[in-house]
Design an enzyme around this catalytic site. Structure first.
Site, mmCIF file in Angstrom:
data_model
loop_
_atom_site.group_PDB
_atom_site.id
_atom_site.type_symbol
_atom_site.label_atom_id
_atom_site.label_comp_id
_atom_site.label_asym_id
_atom_site.label_seq_id
_atom_site.Cartn_x
_atom_site.Cartn_y
_atom_site.Cartn_z
ATOM 1 N N LYS A 126 -7.876 -64.589 -22.233
ATOM 2 C CA LYS A 126 -7.874 -63.226 -21.902
ATOM 3 C C LYS A 126 -8.883 -62.467 -21.807
ATOM 4 C CE LYS A 126 -4.214 -60.511 -21.486
ATOM 5 N NZ LYS A 126 -2.728 -60.467 -20.634
ATOM 6 N N ASP A 166 -3.051 -57.611 -15.856
ATOM 7 C CA ASP A 166 -2.386 -57.303 -16.882
ATOM 8 C C ASP A 166 -2.353 -55.563 -16.922
ATOM 9 O OD1 ASP A 166 -1.225 -58.063 -19.601
ATOM 10 O OD2 ASP A 166 -2.634 -56.728 -20.362
HETATM 11 P P1 NDP Z 1 1.497 -51.824 -16.392
HETATM 12 O O1 NDP Z 1 0.239 -51.206 -16.697
HETATM 13 O O2 NDP Z 1 2.062 -51.878 -15.056
HETATM 14 O O3 NDP Z 1 2.800 -50.593 -17.270
HETATM 15 C C1 NDP Z 1 2.546 -50.777 -18.736
HETATM 16 C C2 NDP Z 1 3.751 -49.576 -18.902
HETATM 17 O O4 NDP Z 1 3.719 -49.551 -20.601
HETATM 18 C C3 NDP Z 1 3.526 -48.217 -18.404
HETATM 19 O O5 NDP Z 1 4.558 -47.554 -17.904
HETATM 20 C C4 NDP Z 1 2.878 -47.683 -19.659
HETATM 21 O O6 NDP Z 1 3.002 -46.288 -19.603
HETATM 22 C C5 NDP Z 1 3.530 -48.035 -20.667
HETATM 23 N N1 NDP Z 1 3.033 -47.859 -21.998
HETATM 24 C C6 NDP Z 1 1.976 -48.446 -22.224
HETATM 25 N N2 NDP Z 1 1.605 -48.017 -23.661
HETATM 26 C C7 NDP Z 1 2.695 -47.293 -23.912
HETATM 27 C C8 NDP Z 1 2.870 -46.634 -25.408
HETATM 28 N N3 NDP Z 1 1.998 -46.812 -26.271
HETATM 29 N N4 NDP Z 1 4.119 -46.413 -25.472
HETATM 30 C C9 NDP Z 1 4.999 -46.379 -24.502
HETATM 31 N N5 NDP Z 1 4.662 -46.826 -23.011
HETATM 32 C C10 NDP Z 1 3.674 -47.401 -23.111
HETATM 33 O O7 NDP Z 1 1.669 -53.039 -17.384
HETATM 34 P P2 NDP Z 1 2.525 -54.384 -17.151
HETATM 35 O O8 NDP Z 1 4.079 -53.694 -16.687
HETATM 36 O O9 NDP Z 1 2.091 -55.352 -16.422
HETATM 37 O O10 NDP Z 1 2.552 -54.896 -18.661
HETATM 38 C C11 NDP Z 1 3.330 -54.597 -19.604
HETATM 39 C C12 NDP Z 1 3.455 -55.746 -20.732
HETATM 40 O O11 NDP Z 1 3.787 -56.680 -20.448
HETATM 41 C C13 NDP Z 1 2.140 -55.733 -21.688
HETATM 42 O O12 NDP Z 1 2.180 -56.061 -22.765
HETATM 43 C C14 NDP Z 1 1.336 -57.025 -20.654
HETATM 44 O O13 NDP Z 1 0.631 -57.569 -21.528
HETATM 45 C C15 NDP Z 1 2.652 -57.790 -20.687
HETATM 46 N N6 NDP Z 1 2.804 -58.768 -19.631
HETATM 47 C C16 NDP Z 1 2.554 -58.442 -18.262
HETATM 48 C C17 NDP Z 1 2.440 -59.339 -17.201
HETATM 49 C C18 NDP Z 1 2.631 -59.329 -15.858
HETATM 50 O O14 NDP Z 1 2.567 -60.244 -15.091
HETATM 51 N N7 NDP Z 1 2.174 -57.831 -15.447
HETATM 52 C C19 NDP Z 1 2.798 -60.713 -17.578
HETATM 53 C C20 NDP Z 1 3.047 -61.111 -19.112
HETATM 54 C C21 NDP Z 1 3.105 -60.130 -19.947
HETATM 55 P P3 NDP Z 1 1.669 -45.223 -19.217
HETATM 56 O O15 NDP Z 1 1.791 -45.144 -17.444
HETATM 57 O O16 NDP Z 1 1.878 -43.908 -19.729
HETATM 58 O O17 NDP Z 1 0.258 -45.791 -19.772
#
Ligand code: NDP
Length: 449
Positions: A126, A166
């Protein structure tokens, strides 16, 4: 003292300043007790747990870049190459101000077992940076990505370490990084996944984590004699995972009624309008509050204080946390259980605290952790690597059907592993055990390294 406790103590002593890493190691090692206890002396002699909790290497570097006002900015870059017993290191790059070594280590550690569960040949790693992409111009993003890759390129390669997206790293950032790698190395190879379709990306990669989460959830629901149709679902987050989890859930006949971001959350009892959601988040890159403004059935709630349970206060059958680590705590779990939640599957990495996980398990909620439930993203990344190696592109349907088979297979694999060790229904233990056994067999076969 048991071998597991000995190693937990060592890790806590050595990495005590890394709470997320300690949390992840504690959760994994605790659930491995039945496996370790079967042959404690062998594992102790080979120092398996010491080796699996210590990364092969952790790289930290300076990332200097020039902003639009001509000022030099400096961020910190990370790549933790955790374990390559079963394949090249594989894991995403997180760009978020909260990133530090402990967070990257927790994510890299989890990735070892997740990647093993996919059945594909990928090791765990990572990386990322404390750079905040929010509010930056495209030019600033490019400058940062180029500088980040200038250093990172020394340590990665298609057969060595293949990073992906990510939080904060989407198609735009991967594109800038790929361009810089190619310039520096002079080779065109599948060194990153999540690439654009015109330069080696895979169809269905964008959808994969969210879709995969739903394929696994659907299989779990089916195996409990139930069906997805008509279920009400709470999703948190509104990024890549949340958007495609929502889309697939609705295709399967369920209704997603919530979403969130770091500043607030929405409740849309009519069910999320996915086309509008994509327009707001993917095209306009706007806040979730804009969704509520454009949709009369949706309520927007500002996240005012820590007592606000947000999306977890809503009465639902299924909860899918898809935002970030530790976003669902014990009080949230109590609110969900009081409202009759039956299934919880993690789209994000470690969104549920250990106490909340235990509460779900004690209350007979079917709970699948992110290691298994969100493995569809990295599995499809590995399918992208396969396509790059054969210099071919598969159709959306081919990739999607392989993804579905993998996720259904993961559900049965973790279910069987839990049953084998007398913990039927404990999918967290099942995932850790199934992922661990394959990696350890490979580690032992390869000698002390
Ligand atoms: P994105 O950056 O696309 O989205 C993250 C989302 O989470 C945004 O809506 C963000 O809001 C929100 N968020 C972040 N911090 C907080 C918080 N403290 N409280 C509430 N909402 C929050 O990321 P992904 O969708 O790609 O990833 C989401 C999760 O999934 C992570 O844990 C990542 O490690 C995991 N993951 C992702 C994969 C992928 O293929 N994308 C694969 C496997 C796991 P804001 O815009 O306000 O920051």
């Amino acid at each position: 003292m048991s071998y597991v406790d000995e190693v937990l103590e060592k890790v806590k002593k050595r990495d005590g300043d890394q709470p997320e890493f300690i949390q992840a190691v504690t959760e994994v090692l605790d659930s491995l007790r039945p496996v370790i206890e079967q042959d404690e002396e062998k594992y102790r002699k080979l120092a398996i747990l010491e080796r699996i909790t210590e990364p092969d290497r952790q790289i930290m570097f300076r990332v200097p870049w020039v902003d639009d006002n001509g000022n030099v900015q400096v961020n910190r870059g990370f790549r933790v190459q955790f374990n390559n017993a079963i394949g090249p290191y594989k894991g995403g790059l997180r760009l978020h101000p909260s990133v530090n070594l402990g967070i990257i280590k927790f994510l890299g550690f989890e990735q070892i077992f997740k990647n093993s569960l996919t059945t594909l040949p990928i090791g765990g790693g990572k990386g990322g940076s404390d750079f905040d992409p929010k509010g930056k111009s495209d030019n600033e993003i490019m400058k940062f990505c180029q500088s980040f890759m200038t250093e990172l390129s020394k340590y990665i390669g298609a057969d060595q370490d293949v990073p992906a997206g990510d939080i904060g790293t989407g198609a735009r950032e991967i594109g800038f990084m790929f361009g810089q790698y190619k310039r520096i190395k002079g080779v065109y190879e599948g060194v990153l996944t999540g690439k654009g379709l015109t330069y080696g990306g895979s169809l269905a990669r964008t959808e994969a984590t969210g879709y995969g989460l739903l394929y696994l959830t659907e299989e779990m629901v089916k195996c409990h004699g139930d069906k997805m149709e008509g279920k009400t679902i709470a999703v948190s987050g509104s990024g890549n995972v949340a958007i495609y989890a929502t889309e697939k859930a609705q295709q399967l006949g369920a209704k997603v009624v919530t979403l969130s971001d770091s500043t607030g959350w929405i409740y849309d009892p009519e069910g999320i309008d996915v086309a509008l959601l994509k327009e707001v988040k993917e095209v306009k890159r706007a806040r979730l509050s804009e969704y509520a403004k454009a949709r009369s059935s949706a309520e927007y709630h500002d996240k005012k204080n820590a007592d606000d349970h947000g999306v977890w206060n809503i009465k639902v059958d299924i909860a899918l946390p898809c935002a970030t680590q530790n976003e669902l705590n014990l009080d949230d779990a109590k609110a969900l259980v009081a409202n009759g939640v039956q299934y919880v599957a993690e789209g994000a990495n470690m969104p549920t605290t250990i106490e909340a996980t235990e509460y779900f398990q004690q209350n007979k909620v079917n709970f699948v952790g992110g290691k298994a439930a969100n493995a569809g993203g990295v599995a499809t990344s590995a399918l992208e690597m396969s396509q790059n190696s054969e210099r071919l592109s598969w159709t959306f349907e081919e990739v999607d059907s392989k993804l579905k088979n993998i996720m259904v297979g993961i559900y049965h694999n973790i279910d069987d592993a839990a049953k084998e060790y007398g913990m039927e229904g404990n999918y967290v233990a099942g995932a850790n055990i199934a992922g661990f056994k394959k990696v350890v067999e490979a580690m032992i076969a390869q000698g002390v390294c």
